[in-house]
Design a protein around this motif. Structure first.
Motif, PDB file in Angstrom:
ATOM      1  N   ILE A 190      36.633   1.213  83.049  1.00 28.90           N
ATOM      2  CA  ILE A 190      36.251   2.000  81.874  1.00 28.90           C
ATOM      3  C   ILE A 190      35.085   1.332  81.165  1.00 28.90           C
ATOM      4  O   ILE A 190      34.095   1.965  80.782  1.00 28.90           O
ATOM      5  CB  ILE A 190      37.439   2.164  80.894  1.00 28.90           C
ATOM      6  N   LEU A 201      52.357  -7.213  88.739  1.00 25.79           N
ATOM      7  CA  LEU A 201      51.645  -6.105  89.378  1.00 25.79           C
ATOM      8  C   LEU A 201      50.933  -5.280  88.335  1.00 25.79           C
ATOM      9  O   LEU A 201      49.849  -4.754  88.547  1.00 25.79           O
ATOM     10  CB  LEU A 201      52.621  -5.199  90.135  1.00 25.79           C
ATOM     11  N   LEU A 202      51.607  -5.164  87.159  1.00 23.12           N
ATOM     12  CA  LEU A 202      51.026  -4.378  86.072  1.00 23.12           C
ATOM     13  C   LEU A 202      49.664  -4.897  85.679  1.00 23.12           C
ATOM     14  O   LEU A 202      48.710  -4.130  85.536  1.00 23.12           O
ATOM     15  CB  LEU A 202      51.970  -4.429  84.866  1.00 23.12           C
ATOM     16  N   ALA A 228      45.366  -2.980  73.375  1.00 24.02           N
ATOM     17  CA  ALA A 228      46.310  -2.589  74.431  1.00 24.02           C
ATOM     18  C   ALA A 228      46.508  -3.729  75.427  1.00 24.02           C
ATOM     19  O   ALA A 228      47.636  -4.059  75.795  1.00 24.02           O
ATOM     20  CB  ALA A 228      45.816  -1.331  75.151  1.00 24.02           C
ATOM     21  N   ALA A 275      39.465   2.273  94.877  1.00 23.28           N
ATOM     22  CA  ALA A 275      38.969   3.164  95.919  1.00 23.28           C
ATOM     23  C   ALA A 275      37.568   3.611  95.545  1.00 23.28           C
ATOM     24  O   ALA A 275      37.292   3.791  94.369  1.00 23.28           O
ATOM     25  CB  ALA A 275      39.889   4.370  96.042  1.00 23.28           C
ATOM     26  N   HIS A 316      46.875  -4.065  88.151  1.00 19.39           N
ATOM     27  CA  HIS A 316      46.424  -2.675  88.084  1.00 19.39           C
ATOM     28  C   HIS A 316      45.691  -2.404  86.779  1.00 19.39           C
ATOM     29  O   HIS A 316      44.622  -1.788  86.751  1.00 19.39           O
ATOM     30  CB  HIS A 316      47.646  -1.744  88.218  1.00 19.39           C
ATOM     31  N   LEU A 317      46.266  -2.889  85.674  1.00 18.67           N
ATOM     32  CA  LEU A 317      45.699  -2.612  84.347  1.00 18.67           C
ATOM     33  C   LEU A 317      44.312  -3.219  84.203  1.00 18.67           C
ATOM     34  O   LEU A 317      43.398  -2.575  83.685  1.00 18.67           O
ATOM     35  CB  LEU A 317      46.640  -3.183  83.279  1.00 18.67           C
ATOM     36  N   PHE A 365      40.742  -0.279  70.937  1.00 13.86           N
ATOM     37  CA  PHE A 365      41.923   0.251  71.610  1.00 13.86           C
ATOM     38  C   PHE A 365      42.210  -0.522  72.893  1.00 13.86           C
ATOM     39  O   PHE A 365      43.342  -0.951  73.141  1.00 13.86           O
ATOM     40  CB  PHE A 365      41.726   1.747  71.922  1.00 13.86           C
ATOM     41  N   LEU A 366      41.149  -0.719  73.712  1.00 18.22           N
ATOM     42  CA  LEU A 366      41.349  -1.408  74.992  1.00 18.22           C
ATOM     43  C   LEU A 366      41.779  -2.853  74.759  1.00 18.22           C
ATOM     44  O   LEU A 366      42.673  -3.366  75.428  1.00 18.22           O
ATOM     45  CB  LEU A 366      40.049  -1.372  75.806  1.00 18.22           C
ATOM     46  N   ILE A 388      31.893   1.689  83.170  1.00 18.69           N
ATOM     47  CA  ILE A 388      31.280   3.018  83.010  1.00 18.69           C
ATOM     48  C   ILE A 388      30.491   3.066  81.705  1.00 18.69           C
ATOM     49  O   ILE A 388      29.346   3.554  81.659  1.00 18.69           O
ATOM     50  CB  ILE A 388      32.353   4.129  83.031  1.00 18.69           C
ATOM     51  N   LEU A 425      36.716   2.426  70.798  1.00 16.11           N
ATOM     52  CA  LEU A 425      37.120   2.348  72.205  1.00 16.11           C
ATOM     53  C   LEU A 425      37.510   0.915  72.571  1.00 16.11           C
ATOM     54  O   LEU A 425      38.572   0.665  73.144  1.00 16.11           O
ATOM     55  CB  LEU A 425      35.960   2.815  73.095  1.00 16.11           C
ATOM     56  N   PHE A 458      49.986  -5.835  76.250  1.00 14.43           N
ATOM     57  CA  PHE A 458      50.548  -5.975  77.599  1.00 14.43           C
ATOM     58  C   PHE A 458      50.648  -7.441  78.007  1.00 14.43           C
ATOM     59  O   PHE A 458      51.634  -7.860  78.625  1.00 14.43           O
ATOM     60  CB  PHE A 458      49.691  -5.201  78.610  1.00 14.43           C
ATOM     61  N   ALA A 501      47.058  -0.299  97.020  1.00 16.75           N
ATOM     62  CA  ALA A 501      48.431   0.001  96.628  1.00 16.75           C
ATOM     63  C   ALA A 501      49.441  -0.748  97.489  1.00 16.75           C
ATOM     64  O   ALA A 501      50.568  -0.988  97.048  1.00 16.75           O
ATOM     65  CB  ALA A 501      48.662   1.502  96.715  1.00 16.75           C
ATOM     66  N   LEU A 548      41.743  -1.068  85.970  1.00 14.07           N
ATOM     67  CA  LEU A 548      41.441   0.206  85.307  1.00 14.07           C
ATOM     68  C   LEU A 548      40.606  -0.003  84.052  1.00 14.07           C
ATOM     69  O   LEU A 548      39.610   0.682  83.813  1.00 14.07           O
ATOM     70  CB  LEU A 548      42.736   0.942  84.945  1.00 14.07           C
ATOM     71  N   PHE A 549      40.988  -0.974  83.235  1.00 17.56           N
ATOM     72  CA  PHE A 549      40.267  -1.181  81.979  1.00 17.56           C
ATOM     73  C   PHE A 549      38.846  -1.666  82.230  1.00 17.56           C
ATOM     74  O   PHE A 549      37.913  -1.271  81.539  1.00 17.56           O
ATOM     75  CB  PHE A 549      41.023  -2.177  81.089  1.00 17.56           C
TER      76      PHE A 549
END
Lengths: 223, 82, 288
Positions: A212, A200-201, A33, A182, A204-205, A29-30, A215, A26, A37, A189, A208-209
């Motif tokens: 994850i 901007l990417l 990635a 949120a 956001h990225l 991959f993160l 969590i 995991l 980017f 947004a 999100l990562f």
């Protein structure tokens, strides 16, 4: 709960003093990635947004100026590297540090824009990020107090207590606010209505990562 | 006028050459992983990187090209080329 | 002798072909429900291949190289997903990561083009990420709390011993199913691809880039359906997977044909409500 049941078998550990990086599929991959980017952002040009003008048949073109481009690109690359560090760190406190750095950089990337609506949105995001640094670092401190360690490799084998669960929930609230997801900041947004697509990417990225990873960390502590 | 066409021809050629090289490299890497069965992680890396690049290079080679005099208006935004 | 690359290539081809046929079936069912004949089932596959021969202009205003790179990344992540699910039976959190990168692709393909439709789709992708990711994440979280593992292989063994998880974690199955509905074409939750913004993030990706996106989306559809069947109905035979995927596609086709596209606020709120009910309800069911 063991790390293997969450992200796959442990592929390796990089002991760097007390900053222990560990890799499972995991994280790999993160990590890969986010680095891909970040590299793409470092070599990208920005787009030109085209919109129709009112009252004439002409077009309105909005693009990013050179000074703004250089500043935002620098901040975006650092944001990408900070997020990559957060992906593989095995130390809870380092994770919180990377998270707060990413939060600051997100604010910096967007606040160089000259649109009022976007600046309003990023101001409010800044307020929430500042407020949520308390549960973020507080939660990590509570976990340290309850476990005696911030190393996730050690915490994974400990039985969860009420204080550990409380600390983990505080930490998660801090991460949610710091990354502006949120329900803490539902109008994030609005910050994305501006030109500068690669920048901007990363905003956001990174959010999100990091969620994850957060969590995974909360599940390691709580189960 | 002649130098303009030569420049356009060079650019088109560069894309074609780069795509052909990418296609050949992708096919070689995929065949290498198929025939020589290297370590698992190398196979995963080759599959994840070179399958998309294979499709990309194929697309860049098979895509139709516009006529030279219409090329400029096709890439203007907003597109009102028809 | 087992050849890993051959296994991967065969699975990727199956994912692309089966996904394309299923999406073609989806469109056919939608058409028939709406009393239209509809295109042939093979149409999606033919379109994906046809686009490779069309003229693909790259607009002057795009953000290079993201405009091209993001489409390659979309294919890369769904090839990874095929490997993680069908070949390795790896971690569900990795699939969650791949789903997150898919939202990033929707975000960036929209914004990198510079078109106002793409920009709107980019903003809607951020809103919908806030609702779709908790939905999918909630589903795998409830699965984790039920089975105590995120590993697909271990979940399959658990189901072989204890029976299908659809009975043990029905709300998780519901949340996963709503995720599948979200990814369906013309879905009520498909705000990033709504026709009010032309084609959303795909608007400015013409020609072979569109064909490329279609190939990746067919793999996405196959992987999500395979995962739903594997996680909730246990180890199945090939016939079981075929029948299961056709049934799910028919149900989502019926839903897409009869529902309007929700406005972005309603879409986000519906998904968040389903997530809340799913997670809280599942935890309540575990405690009681």
């Amino acid at each position: 709960m063991s790390l293997a049941s969450l992200g796959g078998n442990l592929l390796g550990i990089v002991p760097l003093g007390d900053i222990v990086f560990y890799l499972n599929p995991l994280h790999l991959f993160l990590f890969v990635a986010i680095l891909i980017f970040t590299f793409l952002i470092a070599i990208s040009h920005t787009e030109t947004q085209v919109e129709a003008e009112f009252g004439t048949l002409g077009d309105k073109k909005q693009s990013v100026g050179l000074k703004e481009f250089k500043a935002r690109r620098f901040l975006s690359v650092i944001c990408g590297i900070a997020t990559a560090g957060a992906m593989i760190t095995g130390d809870l406190y380092n994770f919180t540090l990377f998270m707060s750095l990413v939060g600051i950089l997100n604010i910096g990337i967007i606040s160089s824009v000259k649109q009022i609506g976007v600046l309003d949105s990023v101001f409010q995001y800044g307020l929430i990020a500042m407020m949520c640094s308390l549960p973020l670092f507080g939660g990590a401190a509570i976990v340290l107090g309850a476990c005696g360690t911030v190393s996730l490799l050690a915490i994974q084998s400990m039985k969860p207590t009420a204080m550990m669960i409380f600390g983990a929930i505080m930490l998660f609230i801090g991460v949610c606010g710091e990354s502006g997801i949120a329900p803490f900041f539902a109008s994030k947004a609005e910050m994305f209505r501006t030109p500068g697509s690669p920048f901007l990417l990363i905003v956001h990225l990174s959010s999100l990562f990091i969620i994850i990873r957060a969590i995974e960390i909360v599940l390691i502590i709580c189960t | 006028m002649f130098s303009l066409f030569v420049h356009e021809g060079e650019k088109m050629n560069k894309t074609k050459v780069a795509s052909s090289i990418l296609l050949v490299v992708s096919i070689i890497m995929i065949l290498y992983a198929l025939i020589f069965t290297p370590a698992d992680w190398i196979v995963y890396a080759i599959a994840i990187i070179f399958i998309p690049f294979f499709i990309l290079s194929l697309g860049l080679l098979t895509m139709a090209k516009p006529k030279n005099d219409e090329k400029e208006e096709r890439i203007q935004e907003p597109f009102i080329g028809y | 002798m087992y050849n890993l690359m051959a296994d991967i290539l065969i699975n990727v081809c199956i994912a692309f072909l089966a996904g394309s046929l299923l999406l073609g079936l989806h469109r056919k069912i939608m058409a028939r429900v709406q009393s239209r004949p509809g295109p042939p089932i093979i149409q999606y596959l033919l379109h994906s291949l046809k686009f490779f021969f069309k003229e693909s202009s790259f607009p002057k205003t795009v953000s290079k190289p993201f405009y091209l790179a993001i489409v390659v990344i979309l294919c890369g992540i769904w090839v990874t997903a095929v490997i993680v699910t069908n070949v390795v039976y790896g971690s569900l959190l990795l699939i969650f990561g791949i789903y997150a990168v898919h939202k990033i692709v929707e975000h960036n393909s929209g914004s990198s083009s510079g078109s106002p439709y793409g920009k709107l789709s980019c903003v809607r992708a951020v809103y919908s990420a806030a609702s779709e990711l908790p939905l999918f994440g909630g589903s795998i979280l409830v699965l984790y709390l039920t089975v105590h593992t995120m590993d697909i292989g271990q979940i399959i063994s658990y189901q072989a011993a204890h029976g299908p998880l659809i009975f043990a974690a029905p709300l998780a199955a519901l949340m996963f199913f709503v995720t599948i509905i979200t990814k369906a074409p013309y879905s009520p939750f498909g705000i990033t691809l709504g026709k009010d913004i032309i084609s959303g993030f795909e608007t400015e990706h013409f020609g072979f880039l569109r064909g490329f996106i279609m190939i990746s989306e067919s793999m996405c559809w196959y992987v999500l359906l395979w995962l739903f069947l594997t996680l909730f109905f246990g180890p199945l035979s090939i016939i079981g997977y075929v029948i299961g995927m056709i049934v799910i596609t028919c149900i989502t086709g019926l839903i897409s044909a009869t529902t309007p596209m929700l406005n972005p606020n309603h879409s986000v709120m519906s998904q968040m409500t389903i997530t809340l009910i799913g997670v809280v309800g599942s935890i309540a069911l575990m405690i009681i």
